[in-house]
Structure formats: C-alpha cells, structure tokens
Design an enzyme around this catalytic site. Structure first.
Site, PDB file in Angstrom:
ATOM      1  N   ASP A  83      35.240  28.090  -3.580  1.00 14.26           N
ATOM      2  CA  ASP A  83      36.025  28.318  -4.793  1.00 14.26           C
ATOM      3  C   ASP A  83      36.363  26.947  -5.383  1.00 14.26           C
ATOM      4  O   ASP A  83      36.983  26.115  -4.710  1.00 14.26           O
ATOM      5  CB  ASP A  83      37.298  29.096  -4.426  1.00 14.26           C
ATOM      6  CG  ASP A  83      37.970  29.746  -5.620  1.00 14.26           C
ATOM      7  OD1 ASP A  83      37.801  29.242  -6.758  1.00 14.26           O
ATOM      8  OD2 ASP A  83      38.696  30.742  -5.417  1.00 14.26           O
ATOM      9  N   ASP A  94      37.719  27.656 -13.121  1.00 13.65           N
ATOM     10  CA  ASP A  94      37.962  28.304 -11.833  1.00 13.65           C
ATOM     11  C   ASP A  94      36.842  29.308 -11.597  1.00 13.65           C
ATOM     12  O   ASP A  94      36.668  30.217 -12.404  1.00 13.65           O
ATOM     13  CB  ASP A  94      39.321  29.021 -11.907  1.00 13.65           C
ATOM     14  CG  ASP A  94      39.713  29.718 -10.614  1.00 13.65           C
ATOM     15  OD1 ASP A  94      39.089  29.473  -9.567  1.00 13.65           O
ATOM     16  OD2 ASP A  94      40.676  30.515 -10.655  1.00 13.65           O
ATOM     17  N   HIS A 154      43.266  36.620 -12.859  1.00 11.49           N
ATOM     18  CA  HIS A 154      44.484  36.119 -13.496  1.00 11.49           C
ATOM     19  C   HIS A 154      44.190  35.480 -14.837  1.00 11.49           C
ATOM     20  O   HIS A 154      43.064  35.041 -15.088  1.00 11.49           O
ATOM     21  CB  HIS A 154      45.142  35.079 -12.570  1.00 11.49           C
ATOM     22  CG  HIS A 154      44.162  34.059 -12.037  1.00 11.49           C
ATOM     23  ND1 HIS A 154      43.957  32.859 -12.660  1.00 11.49           N
ATOM     24  CD2 HIS A 154      43.311  34.093 -10.982  1.00 11.49           C
ATOM     25  CE1 HIS A 154      43.025  32.185 -11.980  1.00 11.49           C
ATOM     26  NE2 HIS A 154      42.609  32.912 -10.970  1.00 11.49           N
ATOM     27  N   HIS A 162      47.375  29.974 -12.879  1.00  7.77           N
ATOM     28  CA  HIS A 162      47.716  31.400 -12.783  1.00  7.77           C
ATOM     29  C   HIS A 162      48.812  31.691 -13.798  1.00  7.77           C
ATOM     30  O   HIS A 162      49.981  31.444 -13.549  1.00  7.77           O
ATOM     31  CB  HIS A 162      48.171  31.770 -11.374  1.00  7.77           C
ATOM     32  CG  HIS A 162      47.079  31.621 -10.359  1.00  7.77           C
ATOM     33  ND1 HIS A 162      47.101  30.681  -9.366  1.00  7.77           N
ATOM     34  CD2 HIS A 162      45.903  32.266 -10.216  1.00  7.77           C
ATOM     35  CE1 HIS A 162      45.979  30.773  -8.647  1.00  7.77           C
ATOM     36  NE2 HIS A 162      45.238  31.724  -9.148  1.00  7.77           N
ATOM     37  N   GLU A 187      38.123  38.238 -10.170  1.00  8.59           N
ATOM     38  CA  GLU A 187      37.651  37.819  -8.857  1.00  8.59           C
ATOM     39  C   GLU A 187      37.824  38.895  -7.803  1.00  8.59           C
ATOM     40  O   GLU A 187      38.825  38.904  -7.093  1.00  8.59           O
ATOM     41  CB  GLU A 187      38.274  36.486  -8.416  1.00  8.59           C
ATOM     42  CG  GLU A 187      39.763  36.352  -8.519  1.00  8.59           C
ATOM     43  CD  GLU A 187      40.217  34.942  -8.108  1.00  8.59           C
ATOM     44  OE1 GLU A 187      39.734  34.406  -7.109  1.00  8.59           O
ATOM     45  OE2 GLU A 187      41.076  34.376  -8.814  1.00  8.59           O
ATOM     46  N   GLU A 283      33.768  35.110  -8.357  1.00  8.19           N
ATOM     47  CA  GLU A 283      34.732  34.851  -9.436  1.00  8.19           C
ATOM     48  C   GLU A 283      34.063  34.186 -10.622  1.00  8.19           C
ATOM     49  O   GLU A 283      33.294  33.239 -10.461  1.00  8.19           O
ATOM     50  CB  GLU A 283      35.859  33.933  -8.944  1.00  8.19           C
ATOM     51  CG  GLU A 283      36.879  33.597 -10.047  1.00  8.19           C
ATOM     52  CD  GLU A 283      38.029  32.718  -9.577  1.00  8.19           C
ATOM     53  OE1 GLU A 283      37.859  31.975  -8.601  1.00  8.19           O
ATOM     54  OE2 GLU A 283      39.102  32.779 -10.217  1.00  8.19           O
TER      55      GLU A 283
HETATM   56 MN    MN Z   1      39.170  30.530  -7.778  1.00  6.59          MN
HETATM   57 MN    MN Z   2      41.070  32.307  -9.621  1.00  5.29          MN
END
Ligand code: MN
Ligand code: MN
Length: 299
Positions: A83, A94, A154, A162, A187, A283
């Site tokens: 990640d 992200d 998110h 977030h 995700e 994700e």
């Molecule tokens: Mn992530």
């Molecule tokens: Mn994330």
C-alpha cells in the site's frame, strides 16, 4: 478545487511504485530493504510519501512497515499487501495491490480486484456509499470470501488522507451520497477468516496530532523533525531512527513513547485478521464525476 493534474502525477508515481514492487517482493528478499527501495523509488521521482510504505503479510491487513531492526524476509507462501502513496505538497495519492508469492492464492487476490472493479463501475455523483459496499460484499461472497467490515475506502482531501466519506466493504445502510468532484479511494479488504480486524501492540507508524511539548531532549528532537519534515502526514519510527542517527534506538523508542503519552502523536497499530485468516486488498483512487469517475491511480 481539486488540482487534477497534480493528483494524476501523484497517482501515476504511486502506480509505478506498485509495479516496481512486483519486481522486488520475492521469496528471501528483506522486508526492510524492499520497503526502503519502494520509498526511494517515489522520492527519486521528486515526490514525498503520503505515508510510509505498508507491506502487510498474510493475516496482517494493514499498517505494517518494517522497523530498522526488522530482519525478516519474504517466505514462499506469503500473500503481501503493498500500500503506497506519493505526495506532492499537500496533494495525496493512495493505492494498493496484493502480491501472491505462493502461486496458490490467486483466487482471493483476483476476488479483491474484481470486487474493486465492480465497485468502480458503479461510481457516479449521487451514488449511495451502501450501494458500493453492497456490490463489494456480493462480489466477494460469490468468490467464497468475506469482506473485512471494519476497513474501507475513504474520501481524500488535500492535507488529509482520510477525510469525509467512508466507503464500506459491505451494505452498512449508510445513505451518504458521493459528491461530484470529490476524491475517494475504494479498497476492498477480503479474507477467508472472520471478517474483522483487531489492533495489535505492534506499532511502526505514527502521526502528529497536537503541539503539546515534551520534556526530554530526545522527544523534543523527534517533535522538531516531525513537525518540520513530515507535518501531519503519517511517519515511520524507522524514518526517525535514520534521520536522528545520533539517538540510540532505545532513545528513539523512549521519545516516541513520551510523545504518545502526552498526546502529541497518535499510533497506527498493525491490524490483524480476527481469526488469522489471510487477507487480500485492492485499492484505487478516483475522482467522482457526474455519470462515472476518473481513475487517478490507473494501472
Ligand atoms: Mn492505501
Ligand atoms: Mn486508503
């Protein structure tokens, strides 16, 4: 206003870092070396990190990044969630993939990716987040797995990884609607275990949350570094150890403990599947449009 160009540049770098990770996450490779190579890949492109690279293996779902004393190497049956996020100023990306070193866990990896694709196909302004969760839940169940209910996607705003909306991985009856122009990540985390994660005592990642001043010299040095360099973005204990190499590991740990105790920083504990099931994650980050979406982290 979202800076779409900057966002797509961050997204492209993060996706390239994930592709790079596929070439170095191998049986026998050191977790610490691999993590630092991926982080360096992003920095060599001229970006900062949205957060420390997470390499969470098997029943670990998220928030693992190696410490400087980590001697572990990838094992042949590991299923590895990578990640990553590249950051430019306050613009954040992200995204995540799962790498199956065993060659036998393709089914769960594919199920996470397929659930993500189905969820993305549903995205448009006005879509209820529970509808996204419902599609993920059904896709995951039809493949014989469970979504992890206390993890999800998110909203992502500048300076805030977030922010705003929570995108569930199941139908949680949340009628919140996606807004045109908003940036989100979706995700799915899925498992053959129980379907929840719990916090562990293992903490490698922290975030600055207040300006409460510590007493000890080592804690003051850490705070000064974090406030100046990492600001309110998550940072790794490992980064502190590398930057403040005049401090012993013991003093770094003691300084971090002091900052936690006075509430200056908060921990992101490693999250583990409740029944120690294996966990896969996929994700992507996207911008919600009127009738569809624009994927920021295109693979
Ligand atoms: Mn992530
Ligand atoms: Mn994330």
């Amino acid at each position: 206003m979202t800076d779409v160009k900057a966002l797509e540049e961050c997204g492209k770098t993060a996706v390239d870092a994930l592709e790079f990770s596929r070439t170095i996450v191998k049986e026998g490779a050191s977790l610490l070396e691999v993590t630092e190579k991926i982080e360096q890949f992003i920095k060599d492109r001229g970006f900062e990190l949205s957060f420390p690279v997470n390499l969470s293996i098997n029943e670990k779902a998220a928030h693992y990044t190696p410490g400087l004393d980590d001697k572990s190497v990838f094992q042949k049956n590991d299923i590895v969630k990578v990640d990553v996020g590249a950051r430019s100023g306050d613009v954040l990306s992200d995204c995540a993939i799962t790498i199956d070193l065993s060659g036998t866990n393709g089914k769960i990896v594919n199920a996470a990716e397929k659930a993500l694709d189905e969820a993305i196909s549903l995205v448009r302004a006005g879509r209820k987040v529970c509808e996204i969760g419902s599609v993920i839940e059904k896709a995951v169940a039809s493949a014989g797995f469970k979504p992890i209910k206390n993890l999800g996607g998110h909203g992502i705003e500048e300076e805030e990884l977030h922010a705003g909306v929570f995108i569930p991985n199941f139908d949680n009856n949340d009628d919140t609607e996606l807004e045109e122009g908003s940036v989100i990540s979706i995700e799915p985390f899925i498992t053959n275990g129980y379907g929840y994660v719990d916090e562990t005592d293992d903490v490698q990642i922290y975030q600055l949350v207040s300006t409460a001043a510590p007493r000890s010299q080592e804690a003051r040095s850490i705070l000064e570094l974090v406030a100046g360099k990492y600001k309110t973005y998550p940072f790794a204990a490992r980064w502190i150890g590398r930057e403040l190499n005049h401090l012993s590991d013991f003093k770094v740990r003691r300084g971090i403990t002091e900052l936690l105790s006075i509430g200056t920083i908060e921990p992101f504990p490693v999250l583990i599947e409740r029944n120690k099931g294996i966990v896969a994650q996929a994700e992507k980050q996207l911008i919600v449009e009127k009738d569809s979406c624009r994927i920021v982290t295109k693979t």
